[in-house]
Design a protein around this motif. Structure first.
Motif, short mmCIF file in Angstrom:
data_model
loop_
_atom_site.label_atom_id
_atom_site.label_comp_id
_atom_site.label_asym_id
_atom_site.label_seq_id
_atom_site.Cartn_x
_atom_site.Cartn_y
_atom_site.Cartn_z
N TYR A 224 7.35 7.26 -2.59
CA TYR A 224 6.68 6.29 -1.74
C TYR A 224 7.13 4.85 -1.92
CZ TYR A 224 3.33 8.80 1.08
OH TYR A 224 2.76 9.55 2.07
N SER B 213 0.80 6.76 6.27
CA SER B 213 0.44 6.05 7.51
C SER B 213 -0.52 6.92 8.32
CB SER B 213 1.69 5.81 8.33
OG SER B 213 2.27 7.06 8.68
N ASP B 214 -1.10 6.31 9.35
CA ASP B 214 -1.99 7.07 10.23
C ASP B 214 -1.25 8.27 10.85
OD1 ASP B 214 -3.86 5.22 9.61
OD2 ASP B 214 -3.86 4.21 11.56
N SER C 89 -3.05 14.25 -2.02
CA SER C 89 -3.47 12.97 -1.43
C SER C 89 -2.48 12.47 -0.39
CB SER C 89 -3.61 11.91 -2.51
OG SER C 89 -4.69 12.19 -3.35
N LYS C 90 -1.18 12.68 -0.64
CA LYS C 90 -0.15 12.21 0.28
C LYS C 90 0.52 13.41 0.98
CE LYS C 90 0.21 8.05 -2.41
NZ LYS C 90 0.92 7.26 -3.40
N LYS D 34 0.41 4.21 0.65
CA LYS D 34 -0.48 5.17 1.32
C LYS D 34 0.26 5.82 2.47
CE LYS D 34 -4.55 2.25 0.89
NZ LYS D 34 -5.55 1.51 1.63
N GLY E 128 -5.53 11.29 1.88
CA GLY E 128 -5.77 10.50 0.66
C GLY E 128 -7.24 10.49 0.29
N ARG F 140 0.80 -1.22 0.00
CA ARG F 140 0.00 0.00 0.00
C ARG F 140 0.83 1.27 0.00
NH1 ARG F 140 -4.09 -2.53 4.38
NH2 ARG F 140 -2.10 -2.89 5.38
N THR G 170 5.59 2.89 3.46
CA THR G 170 5.11 4.02 4.26
C THR G 170 3.98 3.67 5.22
OG1 THR G 170 3.58 4.62 2.50
CG2 THR G 170 5.70 5.79 2.56
N PHE G 171 3.09 2.76 4.83
CA PHE G 171 1.84 2.59 5.59
C PHE G 171 2.01 1.87 6.93
CE2 PHE G 171 -2.32 0.58 6.40
CZ PHE G 171 -3.06 1.75 6.57
N SER H 11 -8.81 13.82 -6.57
CA SER H 11 -7.96 12.78 -7.16
C SER H 11 -7.32 13.22 -8.47
CB SER H 11 -8.82 11.52 -7.41
OG SER H 11 -8.22 10.70 -8.36
N ILE I 5 -1.18 11.03 8.35
CA ILE I 5 -2.50 11.64 8.17
C ILE I 5 -2.85 12.51 9.37
CG2 ILE I 5 -4.97 11.10 8.02
CD1 ILE I 5 -4.34 8.94 6.14
#
Ligand code: PLP
Length: 423
Positions: free
Chosen positions: A345, A37-38, A253-254, A35, A258, A33, A393-394, A97, A41
């Motif tokens: 990423y 991470s928490d 988004s990053k 994405k 996201g 992923r 990253t996630f 997006s 975010i």
């Protein structure tokens, strides 16, 4: 790429017992992923309370209503103008997006002639795009969905192989475009050299409506103290007489959320007018409350850079862990190398030909999800079966360490089995 020097073979027995121990641990880890991470975010959490009762934009526009330019809030475009290298009047701030903007741009080009085009792409017998490999699987999926044929082009440390690109675009008018992630590319972290950007912007193309899909998704996602700064593709294209060639994309988004960021499209005035005209059939305007929220939270290009430094504090140790574990295990293993990106990423792990899908299979059986081998290539086919995309990253740091150690165990077993089989 880290290079590998020859060394003695891997012992099959110990590789197998390490792998059996890994399976016995029964872990569930996921390195697929790309994405935030928490913890990343959470950095944007204050934004959720914005804009509050003051929902007026700098020019007095009430962001709650339909008012305002369909091009998006000017104060937000001013923040992203410099990092994306697009003058504010040529930058559109849209929905959440950038992939959606790429999709819409290509659908528009299918259905309505682009500036400089003789006709609609849908009426052409063949539309082909160059796809630098390894690349981003969603670019490929989007192209496939629209019937755009993908022609793989090898990547070099400076970007797509220019000799191959020039050869393919010069003679064939059905080659209409190229996908580019010019900075910290997905997945190998490549930063295009100035020479590459200049060549792409200025090269002769048989198609008058040739377009560069300049997906600068990682423009501000640095992992080092020396941020990359690529050449300005819009300026170079204009200078070369091809102002309409690039479409620049980016998003937050990053950077923020996201699931609730803002995406951007930048291009020549003619392209922007073309895009806004066609998009007006689809929407009256973007989510300006979200634009205002982003403008208030990020404040300025400097505020954005500061925010990204905080992202780096969370992400960089994970990338360092990947480097450490891979170096400990494979610094001297022939045929094994990996990227050491300065941003973005992803890390690309390159294994001896034919082993990527086996490593992914072994990992899956041990509870470790890796991106399917081949996903980095058009049509899901990596002819060498040698590329594995790692997304660190996630998961939290400890999980990244455990997961990469697990990948190392799987790769050692794949290497040992191949050697034992005398292949
Ligand atoms: N472009 C690249 C190169 C990406 O890696 C990603 C996400 O991983 C995206 C675009 C998606 O961007 P967005 O969230 O703005 O649609």
């Amino acid at each position: 790429m880290s290079s590998a020097a020859p060394r003695a073979g891997v012992d099959l027995e110990s590789a197998r017992s390490d792998y059996d121990a890994l399976v016995a641990r029964g872990m569930t880890l996921n390195l697929t992923r790309g994405k935030p991470s928490d913890a990343q975010i959470d950095l944007a959490a204050p934004m959720l309370d914005m804009p509050g009762a003051d929902f007026y934009a700098a020019d007095g526009t009430d962001t709650r209503n339909y008012y305002g330019s369909p091009q998006g809030l000017p104060e937000l475009r001013a923040i992203f103008s410099e990092p994306l290298q697009v003058p504010v009047p040529q930058l559109i701030a849209a929905g959440n997006s950038s992939l959606e903007l790429m999709h819409d741009t290509l659908v528009h080009a299918m259905l309505s002639p682009l500036p400089g085009a003789r006709g609609r792409w849908v009426d052409e017998p063949r539309v082909a795009f160059l796809a630098p490999v390894p690349g981003y699987d969603r670019h490929f999926t989007l192209s496939e969905r629209l019937g755009i044929e993908l022609i793989p082009v090898p990547m070099t440390p400076d970007g797509p192989d220019l000799d191959v690109v020039r050869g393919l675009v010069a003679e064939d008018p059905s080659v209409k475009g190229i996908w580019c992630v010019p900075q910290y590319s997905n997945p190998d972290g490549t930063v295009y050299s100035d020479e590459t950007v200049r060549a792409l912007a200025s090269m002769p193309t048989a198609a008058a409506d040739f377009r560069i899909m300049w997906d600068n998704a990682y423009a501000v996602h640095h992992l080092t103290d020396t941020p990359a700064r690529i050449a300005d593709v819009l300026a170079l294209a204009a200078e070369a007489g091809h102002a309409d060639r690039p479409f620049v994309f980016g998003s937050s988004s990053k950077i923020t959320f996201g699931g609730g960021g803002v995406a951007f499209l930048g291009a020549s005035r003619a392209n922007v007018d073309w895009w806004l005209r066609l998009t007006s059939a689809r929407t009256i305007g973007p989510d300006k409350i979200n634009h205002l929220r982003h403008a208030r939270f990020l404040r300025s290009a400097d505020g954005l850079a500061e925010h990204m430094r905080r992202h780096r504090e969370v992400a960089a140790p994970k990338f360092a862990a990947v480097q450490r574990v891979l170096t400990e295990n494979f610094a001297a293993t022939p045929g094994v190398s990996w990227s050491d990106p300065a941003g973005g990423y992803f890390v690309t792990l390159t294994v001896p030909d034919g082993l990527a899908s086996e490593v992914v299979r072994l990992a899956k059986a041990a509870g470790l999800a890796l991106t399917p081998a081949g996903a980095t290539h058009p049509y899901g086919k990596d002819p060498q079966d040698a590329t594995i995309r790692l997304a660190p990253t996630f998961p939290v740091l400890e999980e990244v360490e455990a997961a990469i150690a697990g990948v190392a165990v799987c790769l050692r077993l794949a290497l040992a089995s191949t050697e034992a089989a005398g292949r």
